[in-house]
Design a protein around this motif. Structure first.
Motif, mmCIF file in Angstrom:
data_model
loop_
_atom_site.group_PDB
_atom_site.id
_atom_site.type_symbol
_atom_site.label_atom_id
_atom_site.label_comp_id
_atom_site.label_asym_id
_atom_site.label_seq_id
_atom_site.Cartn_x
_atom_site.Cartn_y
_atom_site.Cartn_z
ATOM 1 N N ASN A 42 6.660 22.619 1.510
ATOM 2 C CA ASN A 42 6.677 20.714 0.195
ATOM 3 C C ASN A 42 6.857 20.238 1.905
ATOM 4 O OD1 ASN A 42 5.786 22.155 -1.824
ATOM 5 N ND2 ASN A 42 6.671 21.023 -2.708
ATOM 6 N N GLY A 43 7.539 20.918 2.689
ATOM 7 C CA GLY A 43 8.158 19.709 3.578
ATOM 8 C C GLY A 43 8.857 19.147 3.107
ATOM 9 N N PRO A 44 9.361 17.078 4.183
ATOM 10 C CA PRO A 44 10.172 16.278 3.555
ATOM 11 C C PRO A 44 9.736 15.389 2.467
ATOM 12 C CG PRO A 44 9.222 16.181 5.656
ATOM 13 C CD PRO A 44 8.905 17.520 5.649
ATOM 14 N N ALA A 45 8.228 15.380 2.325
ATOM 15 C CA ALA A 45 7.639 14.779 1.279
ATOM 16 C C ALA A 45 8.445 15.019 0.170
ATOM 17 C CB ALA A 45 6.487 14.863 0.514
ATOM 18 N N ALA A 46 8.665 16.774 -0.419
ATOM 19 C CA ALA A 46 8.946 17.320 -1.997
ATOM 20 C C ALA A 46 10.071 15.952 -2.145
ATOM 21 C CB ALA A 46 9.449 18.207 -1.621
ATOM 22 N N SER A 47 11.265 16.005 -1.554
ATOM 23 C CA SER A 47 12.315 15.291 -2.356
ATOM 24 C C SER A 47 11.504 14.089 -2.959
ATOM 25 C CB SER A 47 12.971 14.911 -1.325
ATOM 26 O OG SER A 47 12.404 13.578 -0.006
ATOM 27 N N ILE A 48 10.578 13.228 -3.170
ATOM 28 C CA ILE A 48 10.455 12.175 -3.637
ATOM 29 C C ILE A 48 9.291 12.072 -4.506
ATOM 30 C CG2 ILE A 48 11.455 10.847 -1.348
ATOM 31 C CD1 ILE A 48 8.533 10.010 -0.759
ATOM 32 N N ASP A 49 8.705 13.118 -4.785
ATOM 33 C CA ASP A 49 7.894 14.088 -5.774
ATOM 34 C C ASP A 49 8.397 12.971 -6.930
ATOM 35 O OD1 ASP A 49 7.272 17.353 -5.571
ATOM 36 O OD2 ASP A 49 6.138 15.140 -4.097
ATOM 37 N N GLN A 50 6.995 12.306 -7.800
ATOM 38 C CA GLN A 50 6.789 11.853 -8.583
ATOM 39 C C GLN A 50 8.090 10.181 -8.305
ATOM 40 O OE1 GLN A 50 5.532 12.536 -11.258
ATOM 41 N NE2 GLN A 50 4.695 14.267 -9.732
ATOM 42 N N MET A 51 8.475 9.368 -7.295
ATOM 43 C CA MET A 51 8.603 8.124 -6.839
ATOM 44 C C MET A 51 7.105 7.456 -7.914
ATOM 45 S SD MET A 51 9.157 6.587 -3.335
ATOM 46 C CE MET A 51 10.104 4.885 -3.184
ATOM 47 N N ARG A 52 7.752 6.626 -8.094
ATOM 48 C CA ARG A 52 7.360 5.534 -9.209
ATOM 49 C C ARG A 52 6.939 3.730 -8.879
ATOM 50 N NH1 ARG A 52 9.517 4.182 -13.629
ATOM 51 N NH2 ARG A 52 8.003 3.341 -14.926
ATOM 52 N N VAL A 53 6.048 3.990 -8.037
ATOM 53 C CA VAL A 53 5.759 2.075 -7.456
ATOM 54 C C VAL A 53 5.092 1.753 -7.893
ATOM 55 C CG1 VAL A 53 4.871 1.789 -5.297
ATOM 56 C CG2 VAL A 53 5.722 3.745 -5.255
ATOM 57 N N ALA A 54 4.963 0.525 -8.077
ATOM 58 C CA ALA A 54 4.512 -0.794 -8.639
ATOM 59 C C ALA A 54 3.977 -1.911 -7.640
ATOM 60 C CB ALA A 54 5.295 -2.017 -9.832
ATOM 61 N N LEU A 55 2.350 -1.413 -7.920
ATOM 62 C CA LEU A 55 2.138 -2.515 -7.303
ATOM 63 C C LEU A 55 1.734 -4.125 -8.315
ATOM 64 C CD1 LEU A 55 0.896 -3.917 -4.285
ATOM 65 C CD2 LEU A 55 -1.265 -2.429 -5.125
ATOM 66 N N ILE A 56 2.458 -4.968 -7.638
ATOM 67 C CA ILE A 56 1.780 -6.173 -8.245
ATOM 68 C C ILE A 56 1.201 -7.024 -7.190
ATOM 69 C CG2 ILE A 56 2.992 -8.327 -9.873
ATOM 70 C CD1 ILE A 56 5.411 -6.715 -9.822
ATOM 71 N N SER A 57 0.030 -7.479 -8.349
ATOM 72 C CA SER A 57 -0.926 -8.785 -7.010
ATOM 73 C C SER A 57 -0.628 -9.714 -7.613
ATOM 74 C CB SER A 57 -2.348 -7.623 -7.359
ATOM 75 O OG SER A 57 -2.945 -7.806 -8.689
ATOM 76 N N GLN A 58 -1.657 -10.456 -6.579
ATOM 77 C CA GLN A 58 -1.690 -12.035 -7.037
ATOM 78 C C GLN A 58 -2.701 -12.264 -8.097
ATOM 79 O OE1 GLN A 58 -3.835 -14.424 -3.660
ATOM 80 N NE2 GLN A 58 -2.716 -15.997 -4.165
ATOM 81 N N GLU A 59 -3.467 -11.515 -7.605
ATOM 82 C CA GLU A 59 -5.175 -11.944 -9.081
ATOM 83 C C GLU A 59 -6.009 -10.286 -9.250
ATOM 84 O OE1 GLU A 59 -8.858 -14.620 -9.978
ATOM 85 O OE2 GLU A 59 -8.897 -13.277 -8.160
ATOM 86 N N LEU A 60 -5.337 -9.916 -10.681
ATOM 87 C CA LEU A 60 -5.660 -8.348 -11.073
ATOM 88 C C LEU A 60 -7.017 -7.735 -10.379
ATOM 89 C CD1 LEU A 60 -4.391 -5.693 -12.551
ATOM 90 C CD2 LEU A 60 -5.832 -6.499 -14.294
ATOM 91 N N ASP A 61 -7.951 -8.482 -10.657
ATOM 92 C CA ASP A 61 -9.663 -8.434 -10.130
ATOM 93 C C ASP A 61 -9.962 -8.832 -9.112
ATOM 94 O OD1 ASP A 61 -10.191 -5.692 -12.415
ATOM 95 O OD2 ASP A 61 -10.474 -7.352 -13.502
ATOM 96 N N ASN A 62 -9.603 -9.279 -7.995
ATOM 97 C CA ASN A 62 -9.733 -9.975 -6.863
ATOM 98 C C ASN A 62 -10.226 -8.420 -5.981
ATOM 99 O OD1 ASN A 62 -9.048 -10.517 -4.212
ATOM 100 N ND2 ASN A 62 -8.999 -12.639 -5.499
ATOM 101 N N PRO A 63 -10.823 -8.767 -5.278
ATOM 102 C CA PRO A 63 -11.485 -7.426 -4.412
ATOM 103 C C PRO A 63 -10.738 -7.367 -3.162
ATOM 104 C CG PRO A 63 -13.567 -9.272 -4.745
ATOM 105 C CD PRO A 63 -12.395 -9.857 -5.624
ATOM 106 N N GLY A 80 2.682 12.107 -2.742
ATOM 107 C CA GLY A 80 3.185 12.801 -4.091
ATOM 108 C C GLY A 80 4.224 11.501 -4.867
ATOM 109 N N MET A 81 3.534 10.797 -4.758
ATOM 110 C CA MET A 81 3.908 8.972 -5.247
ATOM 111 C C MET A 81 3.559 8.832 -6.577
ATOM 112 S SD MET A 81 5.309 6.584 -2.453
ATOM 113 C CE MET A 81 6.474 7.418 -0.822
ATOM 114 N N GLU A 82 3.467 8.253 -7.241
ATOM 115 C CA GLU A 82 3.060 7.890 -8.694
ATOM 116 C C GLU A 82 2.660 5.928 -8.212
ATOM 117 O OE1 GLU A 82 3.008 6.762 -13.694
ATOM 118 O OE2 GLU A 82 4.486 9.153 -12.319
ATOM 119 N N LEU A 83 1.741 5.621 -8.390
ATOM 120 C CA LEU A 83 1.310 3.868 -8.263
ATOM 121 C C LEU A 83 0.669 3.831 -9.457
ATOM 122 C CD1 LEU A 83 1.305 2.008 -5.550
ATOM 123 C CD2 LEU A 83 -1.459 2.099 -6.035
ATOM 124 N N THR A 84 1.060 2.445 -9.220
ATOM 125 C CA THR A 84 0.876 1.225 -11.339
ATOM 126 C C THR A 84 0.904 0.145 -10.471
ATOM 127 O OG1 THR A 84 2.397 3.221 -12.548
ATOM 128 C CG2 THR A 84 2.004 0.176 -12.755
#
Length: 327
Positions: A42-63, A80-84
């Motif tokens: 798996n290499g280096p990325a294996a150490s951060i599997d399942q890392m949970r990242v939140a992306l907070i936008s200015q406006e939800l459905d803005n293109p 291998g990160m989980e993005l919300t």
């Protein structure tokens, strides 16, 4: 006789214990070999599997922000990160702050946010950092905060580039109307860069500056009112993604032969179509997908090395027009 039985019992017990100990040692060695094989695979990325990242936008459905999400999600999947992805339904800085506070409480491993240039927001970023949660700002920075890095357009330079675009394609004599999507830091920087060009051009001036709240409808309404109050404008410039088409709709209603030139930001499908039809002269285009992708790459580097190469990462802009066909 009894002593002999006792000695035999001890020997049997010792042999049994030695066998169990050997089996346990073999199991440990086998487990270690499997772990090493998995790490090598798996290499280096294996150490951060399942890392949970939140992306907070200015406006939800803005293109624009959906493009940021696309880039971030593609990179997150690779590492291998989980993005919300989350954000206000309509532009609402207070809601952005609330979502940031909630994300910190929920224990996300990292946060991607738009800067608001707000002391309260900066303190929330500091709280996240103190809790071991790295924060990267996208699109607009939060100077002076504990954010790990900023990824996005050099907004002052983008405003300057827009000024140069207007002087080259519309002329250097006349008044200009300006629409900002909001009062966010990135918009103010674009306006400042634009003013720097206008102020150095003796024949140009800015007649009016309005806020569209990143709404096509409000962009149309604000432009219509602007044109009524300031007839014969040389150009109207929009600094957020939905402004250009809204401005073009208002200008199209004008019956005057000397309609102002329209300049837009970003390359939504409607904007590209309006450029092809010469209803918009040109647009300055950002790279939102690259912003999201780069932010995730920086998080990956940080989790691997404990640092990032630099705190500021500017993404490029380019000009979209019809190669002078509309002049």
């Amino acid at each position: 006789m009894q002593n002999r039985i006792w000695n035999v019992g001890l020997i049997i017990l010792a042999i049994t214990f030695a066998g169990l100990l050997s089996a346990f040692a073999i199991t440990i060695l086998h487990t270690r070999e499997l772990a090493e094989q998995l790490e090598h695979k798996n290499g280096p990325a294996a150490s951060i599997d399942q890392m949970r990242v939140a992306l907070i936008s200015q406006e939800l459905d803005n293109p624009f922000w959906r493009s940021v999400e696309t880039g971030a999600r593609t990179a997150a999947t690779e590492y291998g990160m989980e993005l919300t992805y989350m954000g206000p339904l309509r532009i609402n800085p207070s809601e952005q702050s609330r979502l940031l506070e909630k994300a910190i409480a929920q224990g996300f491993d990292a946060l991607l946010v738009q800067g608001l240039n707000d002391p309260v927001y900066a303190r929330l970023i500091g709280r996240a950092s103190a809790s071991g949660i790295p924060v990267i700002t996208i699109d607009a920075d939060e100077p002076g905060s504990k954010r790990l890095a900023y990824v996005g357009t050099d907004n002052w330079q983008a405003g300057e580039a827009m000024g140069q675009l207007v002087t080259r394609m519309a002329g250097q004599q006349g008044r200009i109307g300006v629409l900002l999507g909001s009062e966010a830091t990135n918009m103010k920087l674009r306006l400042a860069g634009f003013r720097s060009v206008v102020n150095k051009t003796p024949g140009l001036s800015i007649a009016d500056v309005r806020i569209s709240n990143i709404s096509r409808l409000q962009a149309t309404e604000q432009t219509t009112d602007m044109l009524n109050k300031h007839p014969k404008l040389l150009a109207v410039v929009g600094f957020s993604a939905l402004d250009g088409v809204g401005i073009a709709e208002a200008v199209a209603k004008e019956q005057a032969s000397d309609q102002p030139r329209v300049f837009a930001f970003d390359d939504l499908a409607n904007t590209r179509q309006a450029i092809r039809e010469c209803r918009i002269t040109a647009a300055l285009v950002q790279q939102p997908a690259r912003m999201g992708q780069k932010a995730i790459e920086l998080l990956h580097d940080y989790m691997q090395n404990g640092e990032v190469a630099a705190a500021i990462h500017f993404t490029k802009t380019n000009v979209l027009d019809e190669l002078g066909a509309c002049r």
